[in-house]
Design a protein around this motif. Structure first.
Motif, PDB file in Angstrom:
ATOM      1  N   ASP A 192    -105.163 -11.519 -69.366  1.00 44.15           N
ATOM      2  CA  ASP A 192    -105.501 -10.185 -69.846  1.00 44.15           C
ATOM      3  C   ASP A 192    -105.095  -9.115 -68.836  1.00 44.15           C
ATOM      4  N   GLN A 193    -105.362  -9.370 -67.552  1.00 42.71           N
ATOM      5  CA  GLN A 193    -104.996  -8.393 -66.532  1.00 42.71           C
ATOM      6  C   GLN A 193    -103.476  -8.240 -66.425  1.00 42.71           C
ATOM      7  N   SER A 194    -102.734  -9.328 -66.606  1.00 46.38           N
ATOM      8  CA  SER A 194    -101.269  -9.247 -66.585  1.00 46.38           C
ATOM      9  C   SER A 194    -100.753  -8.418 -67.749  1.00 46.38           C
ATOM     10  N   ILE A 195    -101.340  -8.631 -68.929  1.00 49.92           N
ATOM     11  CA  ILE A 195    -100.930  -7.855 -70.104  1.00 49.92           C
ATOM     12  C   ILE A 195    -101.211  -6.372 -69.882  1.00 49.92           C
ATOM     13  N   GLN A 196    -102.396  -6.070 -69.359  1.00 51.76           N
ATOM     14  CA  GLN A 196    -102.743  -4.669 -69.123  1.00 51.76           C
ATOM     15  C   GLN A 196    -101.842  -4.032 -68.068  1.00 51.76           C
TER      16      GLN A 196
ATOM     17  N   LEU B 124     -97.444 -12.174 -75.702  1.00 55.39           N
ATOM     18  CA  LEU B 124     -98.475 -12.507 -74.729  1.00 55.39           C
ATOM     19  C   LEU B 124     -99.870 -12.164 -75.254  1.00 55.39           C
ATOM     20  N   THR B 125     -99.975 -11.029 -75.951  1.00 52.58           N
ATOM     21  CA  THR B 125    -101.263 -10.648 -76.529  1.00 52.58           C
ATOM     22  C   THR B 125    -101.712 -11.667 -77.563  1.00 52.58           C
ATOM     23  N   GLY B 126    -100.760 -12.150 -78.350  1.00 52.08           N
ATOM     24  CA  GLY B 126    -101.072 -13.183 -79.328  1.00 52.08           C
ATOM     25  C   GLY B 126    -101.541 -14.472 -78.663  1.00 52.08           C
TER      26      GLY B 126
END
Length: 227
Positions: A193-197, A213-215
């Protein structure tokens, strides 16, 4: 995973909180300890049913509900109503592990303590000692944070509060049942989650890699969550 979360409460909120707590009726904290913990616990607490404890606890929970780092790290399913304690004059809490399952006040439900949290309400210079010492796989970690900051750590951890030799240490403490009880899985979801953000602001809108990645994140959460 041991994590420090800054600025859960602003300095103004801390001052207002302390103003009310300084006028509250503090009681011997050993009354709320379990059979084994009672012998190593020397502090004061506010009655959990006191109006001011309920109001301040609700305010803290509201702040946590809008804090993205807390949500990402804890994935909270239930939060035990925050309580308040005070240590002074040598007050301490010896080594212990928090209870695994707790009855939720005012309901017939229970909470599984996956994560423990301490929200500091005294500045470090207000007191000597009083470090929260948490045993981890990498050795003992001593935590003493600025007022308004919170430490989140696994409830399975052996931990203690060192004696306060000067001044007064005031904190709020509570427990969280996570949607994902396994610490390793929860840590992986947090890292993802932190990588996506971190990547999202640097990529075009609807970037296909970010969407993928979110999926992955949501499909893992769907697979592991217990709700």
């Amino acid at each position: 995973m041991l994590m420090v979360i800054d600025n859960v409460l602003s300095k103004d909120e801390v001052r207002e909180c302390r103003r009310h707590l300084d006028q509250a009726d503090w009681q011997d904290g050993s009354h709320t300890a379990g059979t084994l913990a009672a012998g190593v616990k020397q502090n004061r607490q506010i009655d959990a049913n006191a109006t001011i404890a309920v109001e301040l606890g609700n305010h803290i929970v509201r702040r946590l509900g809008s804090h993205p780092l807390f949500i990402s790290a804890a994935l909270p399913e239930k939060i035990y109503p925050p309580r308040f304690n005070s240590y002074s004059d040598g007050g301490h809490y010896g080594a212990h592990v928090d209870g695994a399952v707790m009855p939720l006040p005012g309901s017939h439900g229970t909470l599984r303590s996956d994560l423990s949290a301490t929200l500091f309400l005294s500045e470090p210079e207000e007191y000597d000692g009083g470090e929260l010492t948490i045993e981890t796989a990498f050795g003992a970690q001593q935590i003493k944070l600025a007022a308004g900051d919170l430490v989140l750590y696994p409830s399975t951890s052996l931990h203690r509060v060192e004696p306060v030799t000067r001044g007064t240490r005031v904190c709020s403490f509570f427990w969280i049942q996570s949607m994902v009880r396994d610490e390793g899985k929860r840590s992986l979801l947090f890292d993802l989650d932190q990588s996506i953000q971190g990547l999202t602001p640097r990529q075009p809108k609807a970037d296909p890699d970010i969407l993928q990645l979110t999926g992955v994140y949501h499909n893992l959460l769907r697979r592991w969550a217990e709700v």
